[in-house]
Design an enzyme around this catalytic site. Structure first.
Site, PDB file in Angstrom:
ATOM      1  CG  MET A  79      -1.899  -1.140   1.272  1.00  0.00           C
ATOM      2  SD  MET A  79      -2.774  -1.224   2.864  1.00  0.00           S
ATOM      3  CE  MET A  79      -1.571  -2.181   3.820  1.00  0.00           C
ATOM      4  N   GLY A 137       5.289  -0.633   7.720  1.00  0.00           N
ATOM      5  CA  GLY A 137       6.366  -0.191   6.844  1.00  0.00           C
ATOM      6  C   GLY A 137       7.221   0.865   7.500  1.00  0.00           C
ATOM      7  N   GLY A 165       0.819   3.028   6.774  1.00  0.00           N
ATOM      8  CA  GLY A 165       1.601   1.924   6.249  1.00  0.00           C
ATOM      9  C   GLY A 165       0.691   0.840   5.742  1.00  0.00           C
ATOM     10  CB  SER A 166       3.516  -0.484   5.093  1.00  0.00           C
ATOM     11  OG  SER A 166       4.012   0.821   4.993  1.00  0.00           O
ATOM     12  NE  ARG A 167       4.334  -7.936   2.134  1.00  0.00           N
ATOM     13  CZ  ARG A 167       5.450  -8.626   2.282  1.00  0.00           C
ATOM     14  NH1 ARG A 167       6.618  -8.021   2.161  1.00  0.00           N
ATOM     15  NH2 ARG A 167       5.418  -9.903   2.569  1.00  0.00           N
TER      16      ARG A 167
END
Length: 201
Positions: A79, A137, A165-167
């Site tokens: 993301m 992240g 963040g992030s994944r």
């Protein structure tokens, strides 16, 4: 517009600062207003509906990982700052365990991100065991899961978000193989809408 929980914690100070600076330093007021607007935009939480049958993406963003792990396949979605950061359930499932693991805050698109702070969610689906991972992240401050052990999840349901963040990863049930995948690294997805895998039998 709906927003992810916690938006006030970041947006309110920015808007209060804008009001203060409007009197003593107008240029700084504009900067604060822009900062508050960015926070509202970052925490936006639009309605989403699956586009078709199959496993749907847990996150907005770009597919950064597609790999086999034993008998299962992991799909990771990175993301960036322009994406919605509310994550969604890829399938109907029962939550078996939610585990928070402290760690680093390296860029979520790098290989080193495997050691980042994360929340792993062990799931039981109608097609077998699976897992979701929310991974912080470089700029993420906190992971906010909305779910707990024994919760029953519905496909597309909101399951959490990550501040800045992030994944998000999904480890597919073992019955899925590469021939069932509908995405590859580099594809752009929408949480709760884009279908990432589907079995035709």
């Amino acid at each position: 517009m709906r927003y992810a929980p916690g938006v006030r914690r970041f947006a309110l100070p920015a808007f209060l600062a804008a009001a203060l600076f409007a009197v003593i330093a107008p240029p700084l007021s504009l900067v604060s207003l822009l900062g508050g607007g960015f926070v509202l935009w970052f925490f936006r939480d639009p309605e989403r509906r699956p586009s078709a049958q199959g496993i749907i993406s847990p996150a907005d963003g770009r597919v950064s990982v597609v790999r086999e792990e034993g008998e299962q396949i992991r799909i990771g979605v990175f993301m960036n700052v322009t994406d919605v950061h509310v994550n969604r359930a890829p399938f109907d499932a029962t939550v078996e365990r939610v585990t928070h693991r402290p760690g680093a805050h390296r860029p979520a698109f790098s290989k080193e991100s495997e050691r980042n702070e994360r929340v792993d969610v062990a799931l039981q689906t109608p097609e077998g065991p699976a897992e979701l991972s929310l991974i912080a992240g470089a700029f993420a401050r906190r992971i906010h899961p909305y779910i707990a052990e024994n919760d029953e999840l519905t496909r597309g349901e909101r399951i959490g978000h990550i501040d800045f963040g992030s994944r998000a990863d999904v480890l597919l049930p073992p019955c899925y193989d590469r021939s069932d995948l509908l995405v590859e690294e580099g594809d752009t997805l929408r949480a709760g809408e884009s279908v990432v895998a589907r079995r035709d039998d």
